[in-house]
Design a protein around this motif. Structure first.
Motif, PDB file in Angstrom:
ATOM      1  N   PHE A   1      73.258  51.228 -60.339  1.00 44.58           N
ATOM      2  CA  PHE A   1      73.236  51.508 -59.167  1.00 44.58           C
ATOM      3  C   PHE A   1      74.352  50.630 -58.406  1.00 44.58           C
ATOM      4  N   LYS A   2      74.946  50.658 -57.337  1.00 43.01           N
ATOM      5  CA  LYS A   2      76.192  50.173 -56.401  1.00 43.01           C
ATOM      6  C   LYS A   2      75.527  49.590 -55.216  1.00 43.01           C
ATOM      7  N   THR A   3      75.317  48.547 -54.698  1.00 40.51           N
ATOM      8  CA  THR A   3      74.770  48.220 -53.421  1.00 40.51           C
ATOM      9  C   THR A   3      76.038  48.535 -52.314  1.00 40.51           C
ATOM     10  N   PRO A   4      75.434  49.040 -51.163  1.00 41.30           N
ATOM     11  CA  PRO A   4      76.404  49.472 -50.030  1.00 41.30           C
ATOM     12  C   PRO A   4      77.043  48.144 -49.458  1.00 41.30           C
ATOM     13  N   GLN A   5      78.099  48.449 -48.962  1.00 34.62           N
ATOM     14  CA  GLN A   5      78.455  47.199 -47.681  1.00 34.62           C
ATOM     15  C   GLN A   5      77.655  47.181 -46.700  1.00 34.62           C
ATOM     16  N   PRO A   6      77.124  46.276 -46.149  1.00 36.50           N
ATOM     17  CA  PRO A   6      76.439  46.134 -44.946  1.00 36.50           C
ATOM     18  C   PRO A   6      77.105  46.974 -43.616  1.00 36.50           C
ATOM     19  N   PRO A   7      76.180  47.351 -42.493  1.00 35.20           N
ATOM     20  CA  PRO A   7      76.891  47.863 -41.524  1.00 35.20           C
ATOM     21  C   PRO A   7      77.716  46.843 -40.706  1.00 35.20           C
ATOM     22  N   GLN A   8      78.848  47.555 -40.097  1.00 34.02           N
ATOM     23  CA  GLN A   8      79.743  46.570 -39.474  1.00 34.02           C
ATOM     24  C   GLN A   8      79.376  45.805 -38.079  1.00 34.02           C
ATOM     25  N   GLY A   9      79.833  44.770 -37.886  1.00 35.22           N
ATOM     26  CA  GLY A   9      79.419  43.945 -36.577  1.00 35.22           C
ATOM     27  C   GLY A   9      78.214  43.323 -36.785  1.00 35.22           C
ATOM     28  N   SER A  10      77.807  42.564 -35.774  1.00 35.25           N
ATOM     29  CA  SER A  10      76.419  41.785 -35.823  1.00 35.25           C
ATOM     30  C   SER A  10      75.310  42.949 -35.408  1.00 35.25           C
ATOM     31  N   HIS A  11      74.201  42.159 -36.124  1.00 36.07           N
ATOM     32  CA  HIS A  11      72.769  43.041 -35.968  1.00 36.07           C
ATOM     33  C   HIS A  11      72.427  42.796 -34.698  1.00 36.07           C
ATOM     34  N   VAL A  12      72.014  44.031 -33.970  1.00 40.80           N
ATOM     35  CA  VAL A  12      71.349  44.181 -32.510  1.00 40.80           C
ATOM     36  C   VAL A  12      69.849  44.050 -32.708  1.00 40.80           C
ATOM     37  N   PHE A  13      69.258  45.312 -33.145  1.00 40.42           N
ATOM     38  CA  PHE A  13      67.722  45.278 -33.391  1.00 40.42           C
ATOM     39  C   PHE A  13      67.601  46.237 -34.468  1.00 40.42           C
ATOM     40  N   SER A  14      66.218  46.570 -34.797  1.00 43.39           N
ATOM     41  CA  SER A  14      65.851  47.390 -35.796  1.00 43.39           C
ATOM     42  C   SER A  14      64.778  48.292 -35.117  1.00 43.39           C
ATOM     43  N   MET A  15      64.611  49.462 -35.681  1.00 43.86           N
ATOM     44  CA  MET A  15      63.531  50.510 -35.526  1.00 43.86           C
ATOM     45  C   MET A  15      62.868  51.098 -36.649  1.00 43.86           C
ATOM     46  N   VAL A  16      61.719  51.337 -36.413  1.00 46.86           N
ATOM     47  CA  VAL A  16      60.915  52.253 -37.598  1.00 46.86           C
ATOM     48  C   VAL A  16      60.863  53.449 -36.971  1.00 46.86           C
ATOM     49  N   LEU A  17      61.254  54.454 -38.183  1.00 46.17           N
ATOM     50  CA  LEU A  17      61.126  55.777 -38.128  1.00 46.17           C
ATOM     51  C   LEU A  17      60.081  56.369 -39.140  1.00 46.17           C
ATOM     52  N   CYS A  18      58.947  57.180 -38.574  1.00 48.87           N
ATOM     53  CA  CYS A  18      57.959  57.577 -39.333  1.00 48.87           C
ATOM     54  C   CYS A  18      57.490  58.901 -38.703  1.00 48.87           C
ATOM     55  N   ASN A  19      56.924  59.682 -39.410  1.00 49.45           N
ATOM     56  CA  ASN A  19      56.176  60.888 -39.050  1.00 49.45           C
ATOM     57  C   ASN A  19      55.206  61.412 -39.969  1.00 49.45           C
ATOM     58  N   ASP A  20      54.400  62.439 -39.707  1.00 47.66           N
ATOM     59  CA  ASP A  20      53.443  62.946 -40.570  1.00 47.66           C
ATOM     60  C   ASP A  20      52.301  62.053 -40.946  1.00 47.66           C
ATOM     61  N   LEU A  21      51.681  61.459 -39.838  1.00 49.08           N
ATOM     62  CA  LEU A  21      50.333  60.756 -39.980  1.00 49.08           C
ATOM     63  C   LEU A  21      49.309  61.588 -40.458  1.00 49.08           C
ATOM     64  N   HIS A  22      49.102  62.743 -39.833  1.00 49.45           N
ATOM     65  CA  HIS A  22      48.021  63.693 -40.213  1.00 49.45           C
ATOM     66  C   HIS A  22      46.759  63.065 -40.290  1.00 49.45           C
ATOM     67  N   MET A  23      46.351  62.260 -39.144  1.00 51.12           N
ATOM     68  CA  MET A  23      45.174  61.738 -39.098  1.00 51.12           C
ATOM     69  C   MET A  23      44.020  62.487 -38.926  1.00 51.12           C
ATOM     70  N   GLY A  24      42.996  62.414 -39.837  1.00 51.41           N
ATOM     71  CA  GLY A  24      41.818  63.469 -39.839  1.00 51.41           C
ATOM     72  C   GLY A  24      41.651  64.222 -41.142  1.00 51.41           C
ATOM     73  N   GLU A  25      42.955  64.106 -42.020  1.00 51.16           N
ATOM     74  CA  GLU A  25      42.984  65.298 -43.108  1.00 51.16           C
ATOM     75  C   GLU A  25      42.340  64.386 -44.155  1.00 51.16           C
ATOM     76  N   THR A  26      41.700  65.414 -44.844  1.00 53.26           N
ATOM     77  CA  THR A  26      40.978  64.977 -46.115  1.00 53.26           C
ATOM     78  C   THR A  26      41.292  65.464 -47.288  1.00 53.26           C
ATOM     79  N   GLN A  27      42.355  66.531 -47.393  1.00 52.50           N
ATOM     80  CA  GLN A  27      42.883  66.917 -48.686  1.00 52.50           C
ATOM     81  C   GLN A  27      44.307  66.919 -48.628  1.00 52.50           C
TER      82      GLN A  27
END
Length: 493
Positions: A162-188
């Protein structure tokens, strides 16, 4: 499951695909470890399912599984076998002179992090347990590579590259979490139309419900990235039962305050329902009783919104703002479409992220693509046209498909259309969006709590074991990407 709900016609197409590939032994048993009628017992400890999950400029995450050869746990995989885990790596394939170890001791569910990597550098690696090299997750339904950014070592036990990417340009401002499909209550997990060939995967007896296991781990895991916000793009619940919606909110609140630190949107599973379990909730605009609306958008609040978060304009869409049974295409009501277009115009040049449950388009699937896989095609075309006229929009985050996939539409090439795999099942995790002044990076992480790793590996056996070829992301770039973009309007935290 892809698109979460299916018609019988969709199901028959899936069955045909599975049958066509059923002769491939390498998918369900990449190391040739299972006997035709294997049973639980002890055998040679065998490492399989090697995957390069995360690849950033300075780190990588590599996972695999160890089981007893010649055994079958009833799901089509080897019985779990605890073993040591290490990755040997370096910048020369003939000199793997660095070693990283599992984040825990002996375990069947291996998770190794490589740190202090150099941006833009090519690395080679092999993983081993109990003295044996790990075999990678194989792709047989679609072209794919689970272990590297080149095809070096595929079909063997490495070294992989694998080849590592270059970091995003500029200074870091902040980070966020992206998620989905928690399906609380599902049993199968992994049910498709109740067909017997697709066995529903359930939690091990005595362990907590898997949606809770996965969300608890997610909320804990993301803390090490110090994210400012969390966006959960729909299917918060399995079927919008009030107690499940409430439990999801309780666990998400461990991250922070609702509508200040974390935000949610509706998925098709969160639609209004009929029945006694929903009778105390408000009457739905389109059908039934709308418990999701009561839980997350009480009183007269709309189920779609926009917020300015530290200079970032965030738009949350309700992509099931319509009547239906959940198995059809997503859609926005006429009122929401008008509001959405107006909001984009008002913030035309401001850095803007849009999130909602259904993706605008779905491409490059190992399985058949149906109308229920994405947003209504006419509406999706309109939205992409609007994006082409809105320079500030740079990312559209969606769930619903339960897979990692990155799409660039020629209509709006400045916008990354990113599907993120489900939080509640294999590969079971989240994406971290790191925003810099002149670009951003998006990296997928598997949830790494002990019970989360155990359930993730157990649920990979969905769809006769073919699930990883759909859900994981068939290239590293589908789950890890760096994009140059002017984001100088964001505010540091």
């Amino acid at each position: 499951m892809p698109a979460c709900d299916f018609t019988r016609r969709d199901l028959l197409r899936w069955t045909a695909y599975a049958a066509a590939a059923a002769g491939s032994a390498t998918l369900l048993d990449p190391a040739g470890a299972l006997a035709a009628t294997g049973t639980a017992g002890s055998g040679v400890v065998t490492p399989v399912n090697l995957e390069l999950v995360t690849l950033a400029e300075d780190r990588a995450v590599i996972t695999w599984y160890t089981g007893h050869a010649g055994t079958d746990d009833g799901l089509g995989r080897m019985v779990p076998a605890a073993a040591d885990g290490e990755v040997r790596y370096g910048t020369n394939p003939n000199r793997l002179n660095r070693v990283a170890h599992d984040i825990t001791g002996h375990t069947p569910y291996h998770y190794v992090e490589l740190h202090d990597l150099e941006p833009g550098q090519t690395y080679y690696y092999q993983a081993r347990s109990n003295g044996k090299l790990a075999a990678p997750t194989a792709f047989t339904l679609i072209t794919g590579n689970a272990v590297g950014t080149t095809n070096r070592g595929l079909g063997t036990t490495g070294p992989f590259e694998f080849k590592t990417p270059q970091p995003p340009q500029g200074s870091h401002v902040f980070s966020m979490v992206l998620c989905n499909d928690l399906h609380m209550g599902e049993t199968q997990a992994g049910l498709v139309g109740g067909q017997p060939q697709y066995i529903g995967i359930t939690q091990e007896p005595g362990l907590p419900p898997y949606p809770e296991v996965m969300l608890e781990s997610l909320v804990q895991d993301v803390k090490r990235f110090d994210p400012r916000y969390l966006l959960a793009a729909g299917d918060i619940s399995a079927e919008a039962v009030p107690t499940d919606l409430s439990r999801a909110g309780q666990l998400l609140s461990r991250f922070g305050r609702y509508q200040e630190d974390y935000f949610v949107t509706r998925g098709n599973h969160d639609r209004a329902h009929l029945g006694d379990a929903y009778s105390t909730c408000r009457v739905g605009q389109w059908q039934g009783n709308d418990c999701f609306h009561d839980a997350y958008f009480p009183r007269t609040e709309r189920t779609y919104f926009s917020r300015d978060l530290s200079g970032l304009h965030v738009i949350g869409l309700d992509t099931y703002d319509k009547p239906g049974n959940g198995g059809d295409a997503g859609g926005l009501s006429p009122d929401q479409l008008d509001w959405f277009r107006s909001d984009l115009r008002k913030h035309r040049d401001q850095p803007t992220l849009v999130f909602g449950h259904h993706p605008l388009v779905m491409q490059d699937s190992a399985f058949p693509i149906t109308a229920g896989s994405s947003l209504d095609a006419t509406q999706a075309g309109q939205i992409l046209d609007w994006y082409s006229q809105t320079p500030g929009v740079f990312l559209h985050h969606a769930g619903h498909t339960h897979r990692n996939h990155r799409t660039i539409s020629p209509t709006a090439p400045r916008v990354t259309l990113q599907e993120v795999a489900a939080a509640k099942e294999y590969p079971g995790g989240f994406s971290i969006l790191r925003l810099h002044t002149h670009g951003y990076a998006l990296n997928f992480y598997k949830s790494r709590g002990a019970l989360a790793r155990e359930w993730s590996e157990r649920s990979r056996q969905e769809i006769l074991g073919y699930w990883p070829q759909f859900a994981f992301g068939n290239t590293v770039a589908d789950r890890n990407t760096v994009v140059k973009r002017d984001l100088t309007g964001l505010k540091r935290h």
